[in-house]
Design an enzyme around this catalytic site. Structure first.
Site, PDB file in Angstrom:
ATOM      1  N   ASP A   1       0.848  -1.214  -0.026  1.00  0.00           N
ATOM      2  CA  ASP A   1       0.017   0.040   0.217  1.00  0.00           C
ATOM      3  C   ASP A   1       0.898   1.257   0.199  1.00  0.00           C
ATOM      4  O   ASP A   1       0.407   2.320   0.634  1.00  0.00           O
ATOM      5  CB  ASP A   1      -0.892  -0.067   1.044  1.00  0.00           C
ATOM      6  CG  ASP A   1      -1.619  -1.134   1.275  1.00  0.00           C
ATOM      7  OD1 ASP A   1      -2.242  -1.671   0.347  1.00  0.00           O
ATOM      8  OD2 ASP A   1      -1.806  -1.794   2.321  1.00  0.00           O
TER       9      ASP A   1
ATOM     10  N   LYS B   1       2.128   2.136  -5.196  1.00  0.00           N
ATOM     11  CA  LYS B   1       2.821   1.659  -6.176  1.00  0.00           C
ATOM     12  C   LYS B   1       1.996   1.958  -7.290  1.00  0.00           C
ATOM     13  O   LYS B   1       2.799   2.183  -8.655  1.00  0.00           O
ATOM     14  CB  LYS B   1       3.171   0.014  -6.008  1.00  0.00           C
ATOM     15  CG  LYS B   1       4.182  -0.067  -5.074  1.00  0.00           C
ATOM     16  CD  LYS B   1       4.244  -1.576  -4.904  1.00  0.00           C
ATOM     17  CE  LYS B   1       3.069  -2.459  -4.446  1.00  0.00           C
ATOM     18  NZ  LYS B   1       2.792  -2.025  -3.095  1.00  0.00           N
TER      19      LYS B   1
ATOM     20  N   ALA C   1      -3.674  -8.092  -4.026  1.00  0.00           N
ATOM     21  CA  ALA C   1      -3.093  -6.525  -4.286  1.00  0.00           C
ATOM     22  C   ALA C   1      -4.387  -5.698  -4.792  1.00  0.00           C
ATOM     23  O   ALA C   1      -5.280  -6.034  -5.149  1.00  0.00           O
ATOM     24  CB  ALA C   1      -2.236  -6.697  -5.345  1.00  0.00           C
ATOM     25  N   GLY C   2      -4.048  -4.291  -4.441  1.00  0.00           N
ATOM     26  CA  GLY C   2      -5.133  -3.378  -4.984  1.00  0.00           C
ATOM     27  C   GLY C   2      -4.300  -2.136  -5.089  1.00  0.00           C
ATOM     28  O   GLY C   2      -3.685  -1.383  -4.406  1.00  0.00           O
ATOM     29  N   HIS C   3      -4.292  -1.670  -6.602  1.00  0.00           N
ATOM     30  CA  HIS C   3      -3.602  -0.963  -6.903  1.00  0.00           C
ATOM     31  C   HIS C   3      -4.490   0.470  -7.529  1.00  0.00           C
ATOM     32  O   HIS C   3      -5.196   0.025  -8.332  1.00  0.00           O
ATOM     33  CB  HIS C   3      -2.447  -1.140  -8.076  1.00  0.00           C
ATOM     34  CG  HIS C   3      -1.420  -1.787  -7.858  1.00  0.00           C
ATOM     35  ND1 HIS C   3      -0.503  -2.529  -8.506  1.00  0.00           N
ATOM     36  CD2 HIS C   3      -0.945  -2.021  -6.318  1.00  0.00           C
ATOM     37  CE1 HIS C   3       0.634  -3.163  -7.598  1.00  0.00           C
ATOM     38  NE2 HIS C   3       0.074  -3.059  -6.189  1.00  0.00           N
TER      39      HIS C   3
ATOM     40  N   GLN D   1       2.204  -5.959  -3.078  1.00  0.00           N
ATOM     41  CA  GLN D   1       2.829  -5.984  -1.806  1.00  0.00           C
ATOM     42  C   GLN D   1       3.865  -5.267  -1.378  1.00  0.00           C
ATOM     43  O   GLN D   1       4.312  -4.454  -2.213  1.00  0.00           O
ATOM     44  CB  GLN D   1       2.599  -7.512  -1.267  1.00  0.00           C
ATOM     45  CG  GLN D   1       1.225  -8.329  -1.250  1.00  0.00           C
ATOM     46  CD  GLN D   1       0.753  -8.800  -2.589  1.00  0.00           C
ATOM     47  OE1 GLN D   1       1.542  -9.216  -3.345  1.00  0.00           O
ATOM     48  NE2 GLN D   1      -0.458  -8.330  -2.890  1.00  0.00           N
TER      49      GLN D   1
ATOM     50  N   THR E   1      -9.578  -5.192   0.690  1.00  0.00           N
ATOM     51  CA  THR E   1     -10.699  -5.813   1.960  1.00  0.00           C
ATOM     52  C   THR E   1     -11.367  -4.593   2.753  1.00  0.00           C
ATOM     53  O   THR E   1     -12.496  -4.890   3.271  1.00  0.00           O
ATOM     54  CB  THR E   1      -9.760  -6.201   3.051  1.00  0.00           C
ATOM     55  OG1 THR E   1      -8.834  -5.367   3.218  1.00  0.00           O
ATOM     56  CG2 THR E   1      -9.150  -7.477   2.423  1.00  0.00           C
TER      57      THR E   1
HETATM   58  P1  IMP Z   1      -2.608 -12.785   2.089  1.00  0.00           P
HETATM   59  O1  IMP Z   1      -1.314 -12.346   1.007  1.00  0.00           O
HETATM   60  O2  IMP Z   1      -4.009 -12.380   1.651  1.00  0.00           O
HETATM   61  O3  IMP Z   1      -2.258 -14.176   2.414  1.00  0.00           O
HETATM   62  O4  IMP Z   1      -2.279 -12.117   3.362  1.00  0.00           O
HETATM   63  C1  IMP Z   1      -1.015 -12.164   4.187  1.00  0.00           C
HETATM   64  C2  IMP Z   1      -0.802 -10.754   4.726  1.00  0.00           C
HETATM   65  O5  IMP Z   1      -0.139  -9.855   3.671  1.00  0.00           O
HETATM   66  C3  IMP Z   1      -2.028 -10.181   5.491  1.00  0.00           C
HETATM   67  O6  IMP Z   1      -1.245  -9.317   6.537  1.00  0.00           O
HETATM   68  C4  IMP Z   1      -2.468  -9.271   4.448  1.00  0.00           C
HETATM   69  O7  IMP Z   1      -3.013  -7.704   4.927  1.00  0.00           O
HETATM   70  C5  IMP Z   1      -1.126  -8.659   3.742  1.00  0.00           C
HETATM   71  N1  IMP Z   1      -1.113  -8.100   2.383  1.00  0.00           N
HETATM   72  C6  IMP Z   1      -1.408  -9.131   1.185  1.00  0.00           C
HETATM   73  N2  IMP Z   1      -1.545  -8.300   0.142  1.00  0.00           N
HETATM   74  C7  IMP Z   1      -1.563  -6.906   0.729  1.00  0.00           C
HETATM   75  C8  IMP Z   1      -1.486  -5.721  -0.120  1.00  0.00           C
HETATM   76  O8  IMP Z   1      -1.561  -5.697  -1.307  1.00  0.00           O
HETATM   77  N3  IMP Z   1      -1.315  -4.684   0.436  1.00  0.00           N
HETATM   78  C9  IMP Z   1      -1.102  -4.560   1.952  1.00  0.00           C
HETATM   79  N4  IMP Z   1      -1.050  -5.827   2.513  1.00  0.00           N
HETATM   80  C10 IMP Z   1      -1.209  -6.957   1.955  1.00  0.00           C
END
Ligand code: IMP
Length: 434
Positions: A13, A16, A39-41, A224, A305
């Protein structure tokens, strides 16, 4: 062969999306190399807000080829949704290529992700629930299905899916107290995916290397952040991939020599979503101030989320670690404007660990959990900087803050973002977008 890497230098976050969008204007190819729908861009382009999860955000430029590289995991149902939303906004997907080596996220991966989190109780990681961990688990256990498997003859596809499902269902039924998933339903899903996904499946490896060999500019869009790296992050509170330069090389299939610039994207303060240690975390009114209310897409609430992000002061120890780990050559500082109006700005320059001052990021999470930040306090500034476009027009205190970050990180700041729009950017050297 100019390859430019965009790496999240914190816990994700970092902004990027905006930096990729800015640099996509000069790129011929934009490649995503890891992660998936976690991911969320967010990108602001021509007055519209676009949200990307799996598709490289460079697709917004008509001249850019967008490639989803082998290191990703992809949920085709979510990809379809994402494409539909973007199509309605006029985005054309004829330039999208999906590597056949990408691992598929099936509905049972999502079910496993959520069930495992529920089963883990207080030890839950706080995942995004998108099936990321279980899909990468199947990949490393060598029972995962890849995008290219969708093109297999029916019987062979069913055999592979059955093998993967037997593991998943055993876990779901006997450990996680969740309902099993039917092979027929998953086959149905796979057939539907094949129907629309086939034209996009391609040899991403060759496409990337041909572009590099032709002297084209290839931008590698990270997802990430470094501190979520499976090996080097705050394990076990990490994602299941490698959002680092090392992960880029494997996830796009290139050697290190193709990278002429490795840009670390760093938010001017620290944020984190999910569980795990965060030494510079703050609470109360300051946290609310840094986080924002959620009224704007750029406030500190998860793009994927909607969860409020944890916030804190910039962690210089973690930043130095990130620079070393990734071989970062320059920094893009984002959200500097959010700090306007604060009387003082603190930056962690070291940690105090069991009474001893340490300047390196502890290798063990138990140690990190005991670390207390040692802060340097810098004067803030009152001016609104959203309209500033030149470094020298920033208030002196803001300039000093950026210089302080450079000193701390040991690499120059080349881009500063002072607002969500692409033009709200300060380029710190004349040739940065040349
Ligand atoms: P997962 O990638 O869904 O398995 O989540 C594992 C950890 O990575 C959690 O703490 C998520 O909140 C964090 N996470 C995964 N993707 C992102 C992202 O794009 N931005 C910020 N945190 C992320």
């Amino acid at each position: 062969m100019p390859g430019i890497a965009i790496i999240g230098a914190q816990w994700g976050d970092e902004g990027k999306g905006k930096i990729t969008h800015l640099l996509s204007g000069l790129a011929d190819v934009v490649v995503r190399y890891g992660g998936g729908p976690n991911a969320g861009h967010t990108v602001m382009h021509d007055g519209h807000t676009y949200k990307f999860h799996q598709i490289p955000s460079g697709i917004l430029y008509p001249h850019v080829q967008a490639i989803m590289g082998n290191g990703m995991v992809v949920d085709p149902d979510e990809l379809w949704q994402e494409m539909e939303t973007l199509r309605q906004a006029g985005v054309d997907f004829s330039r999208l290529m999906v590597s056949g080596n990408i691992h598929l996220i099936f509905p049972y991966h999502r079910l496993l992700d959520r069930s495992i989190e529920a089963f883990s109780g207080s030890q839950a990681i706080g995942t995004t629930g998108r099936g990321i961990g279980p899909a990468y688990t199947d990949k490393t256990a060598r029972r995962g299905l890849r995008v290219q498997d969708l093109l297999l003859p029916e019987a062979e596809l069913a055999e592979r899916l059955d093998r993967a499902l037997r593991f998943a269902n055993t876990l779901l039924e006997h450990l996680l107290n969740a309902p099993p998933v039917s092979l027929d339903e998953m086959m149905e899903r796979a057939r539907a995916w094949r129907r629309w996904l086939e034209p996009f499946i391609g040899d991403a490896f060759t496409a990337v290397h041909d572009a590099l060999a032709a002297g084209k500019t290839v931008l590698f869009e990270g997802a990430q952040g470094t501190l979520l790296d499976l090996d080097h992050g705050t394990y076990p509170f990490v994602t299941s991939s490698h959002p680092t330069t090392g992960g880029l090389l494997a996830g796009a299939g290139v050697g290190p020599h193709v990278l002429s610039r490795i840009i670390g994207v760093v938010k001017a303060f620290q944020t984190r979503v999910g569980s795990g240690p965060m030494p510079t975390e703050v609470h109360g009114p300051l946290a609310e101030r840094l986080r924002g209310t959620g009224a704007h897409p750029w406030d500190e609430f998860g793009t994927t989320t909607g969860r409020p992000r944890r916030v804190g002061w910039l962690d210089g120890v973690a930043l130095r670690y990130s620079v070393r780990l990734n071989g970062i050559t320059e920094l893009a500082i984002t959200k500097l404007d959010v700090l306007s109006g604060l009387e003082t700005i603190s930056v962690a320059v070291a940690y105090e660990l069991d009474g001893v001052e340490v300047e390196t990021f502890p290798a063990q999470i138990a140690s990190l959990e005991r670390c207390r930040p040692v802060y340097e306090h810098l004067p803030g500034w009152d001016e609104d900087i959203a309209d500033v476009r030149r470094f020298e027009d920033l208030p002196r205190a803001a300039q000093d803050y950026l210089r302080f970050i450079e000193e701390l990180a040991g690499v120059p700041v080349s881009i500063v973002s002072v607002g969500p729009n692409t033009d709200q950017t300060i380029l710190c050297s004349d040739n940065i977008l040349a």
